[in-house]
Design an enzyme around this catalytic site. Structure first.
Site, PDB file in Angstrom:
ATOM      1  N   GLY A 187       1.034 -13.416 -43.684  1.00 37.60           N
ATOM      2  CA  GLY A 187       0.153 -13.939 -44.723  1.00 37.60           C
ATOM      3  C   GLY A 187      -0.053 -15.419 -44.510  1.00 37.60           C
ATOM      4  O   GLY A 187       0.644 -16.055 -43.707  1.00 37.60           O
ATOM      5  N   ASP A 206      11.232 -18.816 -39.138  1.00 42.17           N
ATOM      6  CA  ASP A 206       9.908 -19.111 -38.569  1.00 42.17           C
ATOM      7  C   ASP A 206       9.810 -20.615 -38.359  1.00 42.17           C
ATOM      8  O   ASP A 206       9.967 -21.386 -39.305  1.00 42.17           O
ATOM      9  CB  ASP A 206       8.806 -18.627 -39.531  1.00 42.17           C
ATOM     10  CG  ASP A 206       7.403 -18.810 -38.968  1.00 42.17           C
ATOM     11  OD1 ASP A 206       7.258 -19.305 -37.828  1.00 42.17           O
ATOM     12  OD2 ASP A 206       6.435 -18.444 -39.680  1.00 42.17           O
ATOM     13  N   GLU A 241      10.673 -16.316 -35.333  1.00 39.81           N
ATOM     14  CA  GLU A 241       9.216 -16.293 -35.201  1.00 39.81           C
ATOM     15  C   GLU A 241       8.696 -17.606 -34.639  1.00 39.81           C
ATOM     16  O   GLU A 241       9.030 -18.682 -35.140  1.00 39.81           O
ATOM     17  CB  GLU A 241       8.606 -16.021 -36.592  1.00 39.81           C
ATOM     18  CG  GLU A 241       7.082 -15.989 -36.617  1.00 39.81           C
ATOM     19  CD  GLU A 241       6.545 -15.657 -38.010  1.00 39.81           C
ATOM     20  OE1 GLU A 241       7.329 -15.221 -38.877  1.00 39.81           O
ATOM     21  OE2 GLU A 241       5.333 -15.854 -38.230  1.00 39.81           O
ATOM     22  N   LYS A 244      11.601 -20.996 -43.344  1.00 34.16           N
ATOM     23  CA  LYS A 244      10.947 -21.931 -42.433  1.00 34.16           C
ATOM     24  C   LYS A 244      12.002 -22.914 -41.915  1.00 34.16           C
ATOM     25  O   LYS A 244      12.829 -23.394 -42.710  1.00 34.16           O
ATOM     26  CB  LYS A 244       9.837 -22.683 -43.181  1.00 34.16           C
ATOM     27  CG  LYS A 244       8.669 -21.791 -43.593  1.00 34.16           C
ATOM     28  CD  LYS A 244       7.849 -21.384 -42.391  1.00 34.16           C
ATOM     29  CE  LYS A 244       6.609 -20.598 -42.816  1.00 34.16           C
ATOM     30  NZ  LYS A 244       5.790 -20.210 -41.659  1.00 34.16           N
ATOM     31  N   LYS A 298      -1.977 -11.290 -38.380  1.00 35.80           N
ATOM     32  CA  LYS A 298      -2.712 -11.808 -39.543  1.00 35.80           C
ATOM     33  C   LYS A 298      -4.189 -11.602 -39.257  1.00 35.80           C
ATOM     34  O   LYS A 298      -4.739 -12.297 -38.392  1.00 35.80           O
ATOM     35  CB  LYS A 298      -2.439 -13.299 -39.718  1.00 35.80           C
ATOM     36  CG  LYS A 298      -0.994 -13.663 -40.047  1.00 35.80           C
ATOM     37  CD  LYS A 298      -0.804 -15.167 -40.001  1.00 35.80           C
ATOM     38  CE  LYS A 298       0.604 -15.558 -40.412  1.00 35.80           C
ATOM     39  NZ  LYS A 298       0.900 -16.973 -40.092  1.00 35.80           N
ATOM     40  N   ASP A 321       3.474 -15.292 -33.483  1.00 34.82           N
ATOM     41  CA  ASP A 321       2.454 -15.408 -34.524  1.00 34.82           C
ATOM     42  C   ASP A 321       1.271 -16.159 -33.887  1.00 34.82           C
ATOM     43  O   ASP A 321       0.356 -15.527 -33.330  1.00 34.82           O
ATOM     44  CB  ASP A 321       3.064 -16.138 -35.741  1.00 34.82           C
ATOM     45  CG  ASP A 321       2.079 -16.416 -36.870  1.00 34.82           C
ATOM     46  OD1 ASP A 321       0.899 -16.072 -36.735  1.00 34.82           O
ATOM     47  OD2 ASP A 321       2.488 -17.001 -37.900  1.00 34.82           O
ATOM     48  N   SER A 375       8.408 -15.381 -47.767  1.00 36.07           N
ATOM     49  CA  SER A 375       8.485 -16.481 -46.825  1.00 36.07           C
ATOM     50  C   SER A 375       8.736 -17.757 -47.620  1.00 36.07           C
ATOM     51  O   SER A 375       7.936 -18.113 -48.494  1.00 36.07           O
ATOM     52  CB  SER A 375       7.170 -16.564 -46.039  1.00 36.07           C
ATOM     53  OG  SER A 375       7.144 -17.721 -45.240  1.00 36.07           O
ATOM     54  N   LYS A 395      12.545 -14.789 -45.333  1.00 33.50           N
ATOM     55  CA  LYS A 395      12.131 -15.538 -44.134  1.00 33.50           C
ATOM     56  C   LYS A 395      12.175 -17.020 -44.453  1.00 33.50           C
ATOM     57  O   LYS A 395      11.556 -17.470 -45.416  1.00 33.50           O
ATOM     58  CB  LYS A 395      10.728 -15.112 -43.715  1.00 33.50           C
ATOM     59  CG  LYS A 395      10.139 -15.916 -42.540  1.00 33.50           C
ATOM     60  CD  LYS A 395       8.796 -15.345 -42.089  1.00 33.50           C
ATOM     61  CE  LYS A 395       7.731 -16.438 -42.006  1.00 33.50           C
ATOM     62  NZ  LYS A 395       6.429 -15.919 -41.558  1.00 33.50           N
TER      63      LYS A 395
HETATM   64  O1  OSB Z   1       3.528 -19.128 -40.065  1.00 32.06           O
HETATM   65  O2  OSB Z   1       3.577 -17.372 -41.245  1.00 32.06           O
HETATM   66  C1  OSB Z   1       3.271 -18.570 -41.122  1.00 32.06           C
HETATM   67  C2  OSB Z   1       1.880 -19.874 -44.449  1.00 32.06           C
HETATM   68  C3  OSB Z   1       0.992 -20.818 -43.998  1.00 32.06           C
HETATM   69  C4  OSB Z   1       0.886 -21.039 -42.653  1.00 32.06           C
HETATM   70  C5  OSB Z   1       1.668 -20.324 -41.755  1.00 32.06           C
HETATM   71  C6  OSB Z   1       2.554 -19.358 -42.197  1.00 32.06           C
HETATM   72  C7  OSB Z   1       2.677 -19.149 -43.574  1.00 32.06           C
HETATM   73  C8  OSB Z   1       3.615 -18.206 -44.181  1.00 32.06           C
HETATM   74  C9  OSB Z   1       3.284 -17.722 -45.561  1.00 32.06           C
HETATM   75  O3  OSB Z   1       4.680 -17.912 -43.685  1.00 32.06           O
HETATM   76  C10 OSB Z   1       3.509 -16.267 -45.768  1.00 32.06           C
HETATM   77  C11 OSB Z   1       2.895 -15.829 -47.083  1.00 32.06           C
HETATM   78  O4  OSB Z   1       1.651 -15.833 -47.223  1.00 32.06           O
HETATM   79  O5  OSB Z   1       3.658 -15.489 -47.995  1.00 32.06           O
HETATM   80 MG    MG Z   2       4.455 -17.686 -38.768  1.00 36.31          MG
END
Ligand code: OSB
Ligand code: MG
Length: 399
Positions: free
Chosen positions: A316, A211, A237, A186, A288, A264, A158, A184
């Site tokens: 995560g 995401d 996402e 952001k 999660k 999520d 991510s 993935k």
């Molecule tokens: O939305 O998945 C999320 C990290 C912090 C807060 C929200 C998210 C995330 C990640 C990190 O996408 C994923 C990882 O731990 O590698």
């Molecule tokens: Mg997410």
């Protein structure tokens, strides 16, 4: 409300042998990330990590990590609210049945406390680790019951928002070169199309997910459909606010057989999942355990999606190896059919807290640690190095 654990036949989290608890210790750590992580709700340069250890009478210790952020941005919980709820309400619940503690008994006692799933998950997950260690079995065995589990899980990476498409590509090249397959990204309005298209052009073969952490609104449906189509995105996402299930359903209809909508933040309980299923709001689910109140609810969500023929994957929250280990065990269950957001230790930390650290294996995978419980050991000296606070609480007097 905290949903009861799954009672599915052959399934995992029904009966866990009781343990006799002696003491709880909460450690607070400041862990600098190897690179800042930017999402639509902000930039994190370091994680404020809460680790809970529960010690039982025979000296065995169970560990868990809290996923709450320093500030209430991703969710309403924060490190400060978790600390408060833990010491004022949840440890007293644990104390009441300290001589025969189980994750199920704890959740029942804690159900009178409204909300605060991240705080509850911290306790529940430490109890699961402890129970598995006492039994001498890997955590995945307690979660799966008689069902088959994997020995390694497929993972992706991510990637936070970058300052420019060129900078994003530089980071993606590093991750792809290290062996990560699924990427993935952001995104948020205005920081989406140029970035995602550049990634798609540079990595034509990679599964590409996005995401938004709730950053879009109803007016953005056509733009998201265009973005997913033009850059062949497989998963979009949590584009909309967590309560906006109908908006997610509208996007899912507009995408048709294209990208899947993933939820999520929207799904924190089995009841919410049922509503999202009824509204056909999603095509896959990010589970999660630290967000949904623990491993029992995670398995229940997994089972419900399995019956509805909807694949799930394990998310995560930039955990250290302590939290990551729980996630990896969970992700070894059968309906975790899409790559997890669980990268190797060196994607987050110069030095992880656990031994051994997580390393990326062939086929973009992490091995589920063998040994009992989570199968990883937090290293005391590394915890001490990052510690900013520590607080202990006796749970049973007569030992
Ligand atoms: O939305 O998945 C999320 C990290 C912090 C807060 C929200 C998210 C995330 C990640 C990190 O996408 C994923 C990882 O731990 O590698
Ligand atoms: Mg997410």
């Amino acid at each position: 409300m905290v949903p009861r654990p799954s009672s599915r036949k052959g399934g995992g989290t029904g009966a866990t042998p009781p343990v006799h608890l002696r003491r709880a210790v909460l450690e607070e750590l400041e862990m600098p990330l190897v690179r800042p992580f930017t999402t639509s709700f902000g930039t994190e340069k370091a994680r404020r990590v809460l680790l809970l250890s529960l010690e039982e009478a025979h000296g065995e210790v169970g560990w868990a990590e809290c996923v709450a952020g320093r500030d209430p941005l991703y969710s309403y919980e924060s490190v400060a609210t978790v600390r408060e709820v833990l010491f004022r309400y949840l440890l007293p619940v644990l104390e009441r049945s300290a001589e025969r503690a189980t994750p199920q008994r704890f959740l029942e006692g804690a159900s009178e406390i409204r909300g605060h799933p991240m705080a509850k998950a911290l306790v529940e997950m430490a109890l699961f680790d402890l129970a598995a260690r006492r039994e001498g079995v890997p955590l995945q065995r307690l979660l799966a019951g008689k069902r088959p589990v994997r020995e390694r899980v497929e993972v992706g990476v991510s990637v936070g928002m970058a300052s420019s498409p060129a900078e994003l590509l530089r980071q993606l090249e590093g991750y792809s070169g290290a062996g990560y397959r699924r990427l993935k990204l952001k995104v948020e309005p205005g920081r989406d199309r140029a970035f995602v298209l550049a990634a798609r052009r540079a990595f034509p073969e990679s599964p590409l997910w996005i995401d938004a952490n709730q950053a879009y609104g109803a007016q953005d449906v056509p733009r998201l459909v265009g973005l997913c189509r033009d850059s062949n995105v497989q998963v979009v996402e949590q584009p909309f606010p967590e309560d906006a299930l109908l908006l997610h359903a509208r996007l899912a209809r507009a995408l048709g057989r294209g990208a899947k909508v993933c939820l999520d933040e929207s799904v924190g309980s089995v009841e919410r999942l049922d509503l999202a299923l009824k509204e056909r709001a999603f095509g896959c689910l990010n589970i999660k355990p630290g967000r949904v109140g623990g491993l029992s609810t995670s398995v229940a969500l997994h089972d419900r999606c399995e019956r509805a023929a909807i694949p799930v994957w394990c998310g995560g929250m930039l955990e250290t190896g302590v939290g990551r280990a729980h996630n990896v065990h969970l992700a070894s269950l059968p309906n975790f059919r899409l790559p997890a957001d669980l990268s190797a230790s060196d994607r987050y930390w110069t030095e992880d807290l656990v031994d051994p650290p997580f390393r990326l294996g062939p086929g973009s995978t992490l091995v589920v640690p063998r040994g009992s419980g989570t199968g990883v050991e937090p290293v005391e000296a590394r915890i001490r190095k990052r510690r900013v606070a520590r607080r202990a609480r006796r749970l049973h007097q007569r030992i």
